[in-house]
Design an enzyme around this catalytic site. Structure first.
Site, PDB file in Angstrom:
ATOM      1  N   ILE A  60       7.402   1.502   2.581  1.00  0.00           N
ATOM      2  CA  ILE A  60       6.240   0.714   2.196  1.00  0.00           C
ATOM      3  C   ILE A  60       6.419  -0.758   2.592  1.00  0.00           C
ATOM      4  O   ILE A  60       7.264  -1.474   2.037  1.00  0.00           O
ATOM      5  CB  ILE A  60       5.973   0.855   0.665  1.00  0.00           C
ATOM      6  CG1 ILE A  60       5.851   2.348   0.295  1.00  0.00           C
ATOM      7  CG2 ILE A  60       4.722   0.063   0.268  1.00  0.00           C
ATOM      8  CD1 ILE A  60       4.835   3.149   1.089  1.00  0.00           C
ATOM      9  N   GLY A 100      21.079  -6.433  32.197  1.00  0.00           N
ATOM     10  CA  GLY A 100      21.932  -6.619  31.018  1.00  0.00           C
ATOM     11  C   GLY A 100      21.335  -7.618  30.048  1.00  0.00           C
ATOM     12  O   GLY A 100      21.446  -7.451  28.822  1.00  0.00           O
ATOM     13  N   GLU A 117       1.100   4.416  10.320  1.00  0.00           N
ATOM     14  CA  GLU A 117      -0.373   4.546  10.380  1.00  0.00           C
ATOM     15  C   GLU A 117      -0.789   5.725  11.247  1.00  0.00           C
ATOM     16  O   GLU A 117      -1.758   5.658  11.995  1.00  0.00           O
ATOM     17  CB  GLU A 117      -0.997   3.272  10.935  1.00  0.00           C
ATOM     18  CG  GLU A 117      -0.579   2.034  10.202  1.00  0.00           C
ATOM     19  CD  GLU A 117      -1.546   1.657   9.103  1.00  0.00           C
ATOM     20  OE1 GLU A 117      -2.600   2.297   8.992  1.00  0.00           O
ATOM     21  OE2 GLU A 117      -1.209   0.740   8.353  1.00  0.00           O
ATOM     22  N   PHE A 135       0.863  -1.186   0.000  1.00  0.00           N
ATOM     23  CA  PHE A 135       0.000   0.000   0.000  1.00  0.00           C
ATOM     24  C   PHE A 135       0.895   1.230   0.000  1.00  0.00           C
ATOM     25  O   PHE A 135       1.644   1.449   0.958  1.00  0.00           O
ATOM     26  CB  PHE A 135      -0.851  -0.046   1.273  1.00  0.00           C
ATOM     27  CG  PHE A 135      -1.687   1.162   1.584  1.00  0.00           C
ATOM     28  CD1 PHE A 135      -2.987   1.282   1.104  1.00  0.00           C
ATOM     29  CD2 PHE A 135      -1.196   2.157   2.426  1.00  0.00           C
ATOM     30  CE1 PHE A 135      -3.773   2.379   1.450  1.00  0.00           C
ATOM     31  CE2 PHE A 135      -1.982   3.257   2.772  1.00  0.00           C
ATOM     32  CZ  PHE A 135      -3.273   3.365   2.280  1.00  0.00           C
ATOM     33  N   GLY A 136       0.854   2.003  -1.072  1.00  0.00           N
ATOM     34  CA  GLY A 136       1.748   3.152  -1.187  1.00  0.00           C
ATOM     35  C   GLY A 136       1.017   4.463  -0.985  1.00  0.00           C
ATOM     36  O   GLY A 136       0.324   4.953  -1.893  1.00  0.00           O
ATOM     37  N   MET A 192      13.949  -4.137  33.207  1.00  0.00           N
ATOM     38  CA  MET A 192      13.906  -5.043  34.364  1.00  0.00           C
ATOM     39  C   MET A 192      14.664  -6.346  34.115  1.00  0.00           C
ATOM     40  O   MET A 192      14.903  -7.110  35.053  1.00  0.00           O
ATOM     41  CB  MET A 192      12.442  -5.331  34.741  1.00  0.00           C
ATOM     42  CG  MET A 192      11.793  -4.135  35.420  1.00  0.00           C
ATOM     43  SD  MET A 192       9.994  -4.232  35.446  1.00  0.00           S
ATOM     44  CE  MET A 192       9.738  -5.565  36.568  1.00  0.00           C
ATOM     45  N   LEU A 193      15.032  -6.594  32.877  1.00  0.00           N
ATOM     46  CA  LEU A 193      15.874  -7.753  32.580  1.00  0.00           C
ATOM     47  C   LEU A 193      17.346  -7.435  32.806  1.00  0.00           C
ATOM     48  O   LEU A 193      18.209  -8.310  32.671  1.00  0.00           O
ATOM     49  CB  LEU A 193      15.664  -8.195  31.122  1.00  0.00           C
ATOM     50  CG  LEU A 193      14.322  -8.862  30.812  1.00  0.00           C
ATOM     51  CD1 LEU A 193      14.052  -8.839  29.317  1.00  0.00           C
ATOM     52  CD2 LEU A 193      14.296 -10.285  31.326  1.00  0.00           C
ATOM     53  N   LEU A 196      -6.722   3.229   6.179  1.00  0.00           N
ATOM     54  CA  LEU A 196      -5.937   3.398   7.408  1.00  0.00           C
ATOM     55  C   LEU A 196      -6.800   3.148   8.642  1.00  0.00           C
ATOM     56  O   LEU A 196      -6.326   2.597   9.637  1.00  0.00           O
ATOM     57  CB  LEU A 196      -5.320   4.799   7.466  1.00  0.00           C
ATOM     58  CG  LEU A 196      -4.248   5.091   6.408  1.00  0.00           C
ATOM     59  CD1 LEU A 196      -3.746   6.533   6.528  1.00  0.00           C
ATOM     60  CD2 LEU A 196      -3.078   4.125   6.526  1.00  0.00           C
ATOM     61  N   PHE A 236      -3.856  20.851  12.741  1.00  0.00           N
ATOM     62  CA  PHE A 236      -2.761  20.196  11.996  1.00  0.00           C
ATOM     63  C   PHE A 236      -1.872  21.222  11.316  1.00  0.00           C
ATOM     64  O   PHE A 236      -2.338  22.243  10.859  1.00  0.00           O
ATOM     65  CB  PHE A 236      -3.345  19.246  10.936  1.00  0.00           C
ATOM     66  CG  PHE A 236      -3.824  17.954  11.546  1.00  0.00           C
ATOM     67  CD1 PHE A 236      -2.921  16.918  11.792  1.00  0.00           C
ATOM     68  CD2 PHE A 236      -5.152  17.788  11.884  1.00  0.00           C
ATOM     69  CE1 PHE A 236      -3.370  15.735  12.369  1.00  0.00           C
ATOM     70  CE2 PHE A 236      -5.603  16.616  12.460  1.00  0.00           C
ATOM     71  CZ  PHE A 236      -4.696  15.588  12.703  1.00  0.00           C
TER      72      PHE A 236
HETATM   73  C1  LIG Z   1       8.453   0.198   9.297  1.00  0.00           C
HETATM   74  C2  LIG Z   1       7.492   1.141   8.640  1.00  0.00           C
HETATM   75  C3  LIG Z   1       6.524   0.631   7.767  1.00  0.00           C
HETATM   76  C4  LIG Z   1       5.638   1.507   7.111  1.00  0.00           C
HETATM   77  N1  LIG Z   1       4.735   0.985   6.199  1.00  0.00           N
HETATM   78  C5  LIG Z   1       4.007   1.851   5.433  1.00  0.00           C
HETATM   79  C6  LIG Z   1       3.173   1.356   4.366  1.00  0.00           C
HETATM   80  O1  LIG Z   1       3.032   0.137   4.164  1.00  0.00           O
HETATM   81  N2  LIG Z   1       2.528   2.262   3.569  1.00  0.00           N
HETATM   82  C7  LIG Z   1       2.642   3.600   3.757  1.00  0.00           C
HETATM   83  O2  LIG Z   1       2.046   4.356   2.995  1.00  0.00           O
HETATM   84  N3  LIG Z   1       3.412   4.103   4.774  1.00  0.00           N
HETATM   85  C8  LIG Z   1       4.102   3.256   5.596  1.00  0.00           C
HETATM   86  N4  LIG Z   1       4.909   3.750   6.611  1.00  0.00           N
HETATM   87  C9  LIG Z   1       5.066   5.198   6.742  1.00  0.00           C
HETATM   88  C10 LIG Z   1       4.465   5.784   7.998  1.00  0.00           C
HETATM   89  O3  LIG Z   1       3.054   5.771   7.933  1.00  0.00           O
HETATM   90  C11 LIG Z   1       5.060   7.189   8.182  1.00  0.00           C
HETATM   91  O4  LIG Z   1       6.408   7.013   8.575  1.00  0.00           O
HETATM   92  C12 LIG Z   1       4.316   8.023   9.187  1.00  0.00           C
HETATM   93  O5  LIG Z   1       3.035   8.359   8.732  1.00  0.00           O
HETATM   94  C13 LIG Z   1       5.069   9.329   9.512  1.00  0.00           C
HETATM   95  O6  LIG Z   1       5.456   9.978   8.335  1.00  0.00           O
HETATM   96  P1  LIG Z   1       6.976  10.458   8.190  1.00  0.00           P
HETATM   97  O7  LIG Z   1       7.855   9.300   8.498  1.00  0.00           O
HETATM   98  O8  LIG Z   1       7.141  11.080   6.875  1.00  0.00           O
HETATM   99  O9  LIG Z   1       7.186  11.519   9.362  1.00  0.00           O
HETATM  100  P2  LIG Z   1       6.755  13.078   9.302  1.00  0.00           P
HETATM  101  O10 LIG Z   1       5.389  13.194   8.749  1.00  0.00           O
HETATM  102  O11 LIG Z   1       7.851  13.828   8.641  1.00  0.00           O
HETATM  103  O12 LIG Z   1       6.700  13.451  10.855  1.00  0.00           O
HETATM  104  C14 LIG Z   1       7.906  13.754  11.594  1.00  0.00           C
HETATM  105  C15 LIG Z   1       7.498  14.144  13.015  1.00  0.00           C
HETATM  106  O13 LIG Z   1       6.707  15.328  12.980  1.00  0.00           O
HETATM  107  C16 LIG Z   1       5.522  15.148  13.755  1.00  0.00           C
HETATM  108  N5  LIG Z   1       4.443  15.971  13.200  1.00  0.00           N
HETATM  109  C17 LIG Z   1       3.915  15.879  11.964  1.00  0.00           C
HETATM  110  N6  LIG Z   1       2.951  16.813  11.803  1.00  0.00           N
HETATM  111  C18 LIG Z   1       2.866  17.518  12.970  1.00  0.00           C
HETATM  112  C19 LIG Z   1       2.077  18.613  13.429  1.00  0.00           C
HETATM  113  N7  LIG Z   1       1.126  19.167  12.663  1.00  0.00           N
HETATM  114  N8  LIG Z   1       2.284  19.074  14.691  1.00  0.00           N
HETATM  115  C20 LIG Z   1       3.224  18.503  15.483  1.00  0.00           C
HETATM  116  N9  LIG Z   1       4.013  17.472  15.105  1.00  0.00           N
HETATM  117  C21 LIG Z   1       3.833  16.983  13.857  1.00  0.00           C
HETATM  118  C22 LIG Z   1       5.247  13.656  13.663  1.00  0.00           C
HETATM  119  O14 LIG Z   1       4.425  13.219  14.728  1.00  0.00           O
HETATM  120  C23 LIG Z   1       6.658  13.079  13.735  1.00  0.00           C
HETATM  121  O15 LIG Z   1       7.076  13.007  15.087  1.00  0.00           O
HETATM  122  C24 LIG Z   1       5.736   2.890   7.341  1.00  0.00           C
HETATM  123  C25 LIG Z   1       6.690   3.380   8.240  1.00  0.00           C
HETATM  124  C26 LIG Z   1       7.561   2.527   8.889  1.00  0.00           C
HETATM  125  C27 LIG Z   1       8.579   3.080   9.838  1.00  0.00           C
END
Ligand SMILES: Cc1cc2nc3c(=O)[nH]c(=O)nc-3n(C[C@H](O)[C@H](O)[C@H](O)COP(=O)(O)OP(=O)(O)OC[C@H]3O[C@@H](n4cnc5c(N)ncnc54)[C@H](O)[C@@H]3O)c2cc1C
Length: 399
Positions: free
Chosen positions: A179, A356, A379, A145-146, A353-354, A255, A399
């Site tokens: 993704i 080392g 998500e 899912f992209g 609590m484990l 989502l 937001f």
């Molecule tokens: C292992 C993994 C698997 C994933 N799988 C998928 C997938 O299958 N498909 C997909 O589409 N995505 C996937 N994702 C992406 C994931 O949904 C995003 O990483 C997530 O939504 C955050 O986006 P970002 O990493 O670009 O962080 P950013 O959006 O850049 O956020 C950076 C920081 O800013 C904070 N922030 C953002 N907006 C605000 C605001 N308005 N006020 C205050 N703070 C804010 C956030 O909380 C975060 O702490 C995956 C991520 C990981 C790590």
């Protein structure tokens, strides 16, 4: 009547399941319990024996996919198309048991079921449903899912990936990041901006101009595949565009499904950590007594049980709302936030609590802890869910 003193170190508590203090299992139907038990058996027999090595090797144990499919765990909530047609509570329990094994295995099922099969089921043409859903339920076709893009996943409305009409086809350009399943997927559900708004495109593996390289060097979700997706003039026929939705509500509704499952899933990870911790503190002898016989340790264990129990009750009510058709996205945001925070805090405290030993893969706590760093981020980050609740309470968009 004077209480009879107990022998030193013994308690009078009647036997309660430490991982289910409020007997949430007793509130389940017989079918829900059967589903939970069958997934628990699969996790015990097939996931737990191999997950540590898979995590260390940064490898998704793809050999599990036929077994997940055989139990009806892929697209389990979908009616028809060779899917199991189970209720939402069953889906939650599936996620909980799988994540007791590892968040990476639950992530695979979440993406396949909630992020790929769900949009095809909800927004696809009959031809698309017949072409993809039965094969996905059998695990013969893997989906990804992209939505997230490299410049910022929290703001998906600012989407740069775009599609333009050329004759009867669409031409897709752009990039997606982080993704799940990307490099092993046969099919990508890709959300892209069009002149009409955001639309969903079904991009098959091997389409010219489409690449899905795996992201290396992760310290989290190592037993799960995470990839970038690149689209360089990828041609997508009109028949591979989801006809039933235009706009951000398409990906957001997916989502909501996946976040629902995560709210349940992380309970399993927390239960695994607490279970391991109870066994460890009972046998670890320090200062001439079991570690578990210290007030401070008991307070920390009690705190974990309190938070796990609250999360279980919250998840069950969330499931009942979903099955009743009254679930709102804000309900899911609150549960995703609360339960992920709970599980991450429990895993971090268990790791501590484990001592080392807590940094060793011999114990599950550090693996769950590292995984949950992703689960609390993907998500919708914790902040994004807090802002969703804030908007619900105030009517003001911050937001
Ligand atoms: C292992 C993994 C698997 C994933 N799988 C998928 C997938 O299958 N498909 C997909 O589409 N995505 C996937 N994702 C992406 C994931 O949904 C995003 O990483 C997530 O939504 C955050 O986006 P970002 O990493 O670009 O962080 P950013 O959006 O850049 O956020 C950076 C920081 O800013 C904070 N922030 C953002 N907006 C605000 C605001 N308005 N006020 C205050 N703070 C804010 C956030 O909380 C975060 O702490 C995956 C991520 C990981 C790590």
């Amino acid at each position: 009547m004077a209480a009879t003193p107990l022998p030193a170190g013994k308690s009078s508590a009647a036997a309660l399941d430490p991982l289910d203090l409020y007997d949430v299992r007793g509130m389940l139907t017989e079918e829900e319990r059967l589903v939970q038990d069958s997934v628990a058996r699969l996790v015990d027999a097939e996931v737990l024996p191999r997950i540590r090595e898979a995590f260390e090797q940064h490898r998704f144990p793809k050999e599990l996919v036929p077994q997940l499919a055989a139990l009806g765990l892929l697209g389990s909530s979908i009616q028809g198309y060779d899917c199991a047609g189970l209720n939402a509570v069953c889906y939650g329990l599936i996620c909980q048991e799988l994540e007791r094994g590892d968040s990476g295995i639950r992530s695979f099922v979440s993406v396949q079921s909630s992020l790929c099969m769900y949009p095809i089921y909800a927004f696809g043409s009959e031809e698309q449903k017949r072409r993809y859903l039965p094969a996905m339920a059998r695990g013969e076709l893997i989906g990804c899912f992209g939505l997230t893009e490299p410049h910022g996943g929290s703001d998906p409305a600012n989407m740069k990936t775009h599609a333009k009409k050329r004759g009867g086809d669409w031409v897709l350009n752009g990039a997606k990041m982080w993704i799940t399943n990307g490099a092993i997927a046969d099919l990508a559900v890709v959300w892209a901006m069009t002149p009409e708004g955001i639309r969903g495109f079904l991009v098959e593996k091997g389409s010219p101009g489409f690449a899905a390289p795996e992201i290396q060097h992760k310290f989290s979700l190592r037993a799960s595949v995470t990839s970038a997706l690149y689209f360089d003039n990828v041609t997508v026929p009109e028949a591979r565009v989801l006809p039933g939705v235009v706009g951000l509500k398409g990906p957001l509704s997916c989502l909501t499904q996946a976040r629902y499952g995560i709210s349940w899933g992380v309970i399993g990870a927390a239960q695994a950590c607490l279970s391991e911790q109870l066994a460890y503190t009972a046998t670890r002898q320090l200062f001439g007594r079991p570690l578990a016989q210290n007030q401070m340790i008991q307070v920390r264990l009690a705190e974990m049980a309190r938070r796990i129990t609250s999360a279980q009750l919250l998840a069950l009510q969330l499931g009942r709302l979903k099955d009743a058709g009254t679930l709102q996205p804000a309900h899911v945001s609150l549960a995703k936030w609360n339960n992920c925070r709970m599980a991450l805090d429990v895993a971090r405290d268990c790791r501590d609590m484990l001592g080392g030993a807590g940094i060793s893969a011999e114990f599950a706590a550090i693996r769950h802890m590292l995984n949950l760093e992703s689960v609390i981020t993907y998500e919708g980050t914790e902040t994004i869910h807090q802002l969703t609740i804030g908007r619900q309470l105030t009517g003001l968009n911050a937001f």
